[in-house]
Design an enzyme around this catalytic site. Structure first.
Site, short mmCIF file in Angstrom:
data_model
loop_
_atom_site.label_atom_id
_atom_site.label_comp_id
_atom_site.label_asym_id
_atom_site.label_seq_id
_atom_site.Cartn_x
_atom_site.Cartn_y
_atom_site.Cartn_z
N LYS A 21 20.17 44.42 49.64
CA LYS A 21 21.50 44.04 49.19
C LYS A 21 21.45 43.33 47.83
O LYS A 21 22.24 43.62 46.94
CB LYS A 21 22.15 43.14 50.26
N SER A 22 20.51 42.41 47.68
CA SER A 22 20.41 41.64 46.44
C SER A 22 20.06 42.54 45.25
O SER A 22 20.64 42.41 44.17
CB SER A 22 19.35 40.54 46.58
N GLY A 93 29.40 36.58 48.21
CA GLY A 93 29.13 35.48 47.31
C GLY A 93 28.32 35.90 46.11
O GLY A 93 28.49 35.38 45.01
N ASP A 333 17.84 33.60 54.53
CA ASP A 333 18.70 34.49 55.30
C ASP A 333 18.11 34.88 56.66
O ASP A 333 18.84 35.38 57.52
CB ASP A 333 18.98 35.77 54.51
N LYS A 360 26.80 29.00 54.02
CA LYS A 360 26.72 30.46 53.99
C LYS A 360 28.02 31.05 54.54
O LYS A 360 29.04 30.37 54.58
CB LYS A 360 25.50 30.91 54.80
N ARG A 364 25.51 28.00 59.16
CA ARG A 364 24.48 28.65 59.97
C ARG A 364 23.60 27.68 60.75
O ARG A 364 22.86 28.12 61.63
CB ARG A 364 23.62 29.58 59.09
#
Length: 455
Positions: A21-22, A93, A333, A360, A364
């Protein structure tokens, strides 16, 4: 959406997970301001990455998808156009925090908005450094959240000054935000962090032709944590980003759920083509400390500068561990699903120095603790983490828990359900599509019994 998950006697197989994803976010953003056309292969298909894809289109960038390849026609550093409407970042984000740096540097007036979850998350962390560099960026409300407003500020004198930004927290998003603004400056941009964060931006910028220098901390984040100097990155001016063919590695944060499920149920699991960037592989070190067997094969480096390998895990006798310090940015994560693994082991499992978990998609610390309590674990919540004694293989009863609008919490709860004695129910499971749309189907291929209802 509700998931009903049955106890699993077997969980094994081989899979390829969604693209990181990053890295996908960065491929889309950098291709938009590159010269020429880029092809992004294996990119993430979750809702967060689609938010970035939609965002660059709103800036006049032509982007199309076909056969799993995203084609982006770059407009160059100065070719973006002001959006007609606020840019909707959805739940992402990363989209918001990276894009605001690019828009500020380019001097494009704009407003960034997000969904309910994103609108409650802190944005001062990017707005303040940008304002210190002379850009006009405003947050909203007393909590300094979204919408984010960028004012057009062309200032040749400002952009000619060297920049030295000292970050208060180790954050790849903040670091990348400043670097994106730095692409538009005619002087050096240097960024110093208290600990090494993910370096996907630096690797991709180098692959696209930028001159970026980083200290050795990003190659050995834990080993260099006690070095006299702090991690630092320098972006030199004058580079033109070049489009090209960019391969995205499999997302280790997505692979984490399959790997933990294999260790939890007691079967071997292999995930292929997973990114093993040193700033992301803290989870593998924790696996080994806890007693799991981890093997890496078929190592190679992709065109994005990202190292990849096929990761296999096999269960051992699991024990607790302490996660903290320089490790936290390397596995932030993955902490919820690691806590699930710790609950199945023996001894104390502790997470500390992880205040970032509180801001987050959900808090979390609190939502991970909710899963653990549903499993029957007595957990102590702390301001910067949590602590508990593992169940030592005793197992747990079926439970019902909510995903709290958080994709990683939803997947962590689904993994925990595999080790229960009876059916578990996960409400709000639609949040999982943010990063892993095919999660349930992949779990079924490995042997999990999962049913999904829209109600």
């Amino acid at each position: 959406m509700v998931m009903r998950i049955q106890p699993s006697a077997t969980f094994s197989g081989t899979a390829v997970v969604p693209g990181d994803k990053s890295v996908t976010h960065r491929c889309l953003l950098f291709s938009a301001i590159a010269e020429g056309t880029s092809e992004i292969h294996g990119g993430g298909t979750g809702e967060d990455n689609r938010s970035t894809l939609s965002a660059i289109r709103s800036l006049g960038v032509e982007a199309s998808e076909e056969g799993g390849v995203i084609r982006v026609v770059g407009r160059g550093l100065r070719g973006l156009v002001a959006p007609q409407e606020p840019i909707d970042c959805g739940n992402s984000g990363t989209t918001a925090r990276l894009m605001v740096g690019m828009l500020a540097g380019a001097g494009i007036p704009s407003t960034l908005i997000g969904d309910e979850s994103l609108s409650g998350r802190p944005m001062a962390r990017v707005a303040d450094p940008l304002k210190e560099l002379g850009y006009e960026v405003e947050t909203t409300g007393a909590r300094r959240t979204m919408p984010l407003h960028v004012r057009a500020t062309a200032d040749t004198e400002r952009d000619a000054r060297p920049v030295r930004a000292v970050l208060k927290l180790a954050s790849a998003q903040v670091k990348s935000c400043i670097m994106l603004s730095g692409l538009y400056r005619s002087a050096v941009t240097q960024i110093i962090e208290p600990a090494a964060s993910r370096d996907h931006t630096e690797r991709l910028l180098r692959a696209m032709g930028a001159r970026v220098e980083s200290s050795a901390h990003y190659l050995d984040p834990v080993g260099m944590a006690s070095a006299d100097e702090l991690p630092h990155t320098t972006l030199h001016p004058g580079s033109t980003l070049r489009g090209g063919r960019f391969e995205v590695p499999g997302d280790i944060s997505s692979a984490a759920f399959l790997l933990v499920a294999g260790l939890l149920v007691g079967q071997g699991v292999e995930v292929r083509n997973v990114g093993i960037n040193p700033t992301r592989t803290g989870i593998l070190d924790v696996f080994r400390r806890m007693g799991a067997n981890v093997t890496l094969a078929n190592r190679r480096v992709l065109s994005t500068g990202e190292p990849v390998a096929d990761i296999s895990v096999a269960p051992g006798v699991l024990s607790g561990t302490v996660i903290g310090g320089a490790e936290i940015p390397l596995l932030i994560d993955e902490i919820p699903v690691l806590a699930v693994l710790g609950a199945a082991g023996r001894g104390e499992f502790v997470v500390r120095d992880a205040e970032e978990l509180r801001v987050k998609e959900s808090d979390r610390v609190a939502t991970t603790a909710a899963i653990l309590r549903a499993m029957g674990v007595q957990v102590e919540e702390r301001p910067d983490g949590l602590a508990f004694e593992g169940l030592g293989g005793a197992g747990w009863d079926g439970f019902e828990v909510d995903a709290f609008l958080d994709h990683r919490i939803g997947m962590a709860a689904a993994v925990a359900a595999l080790g229960a004695r009876s059916e578990c129910r996960l409400t709000g499971a639609s949040a999982i599509a943010v990063s892993y749309p095919d999660f349930a189907e992949t779990m079924r291929r490995f042997g999990a019994a999962i049913d999904e209802d829209e109600a």
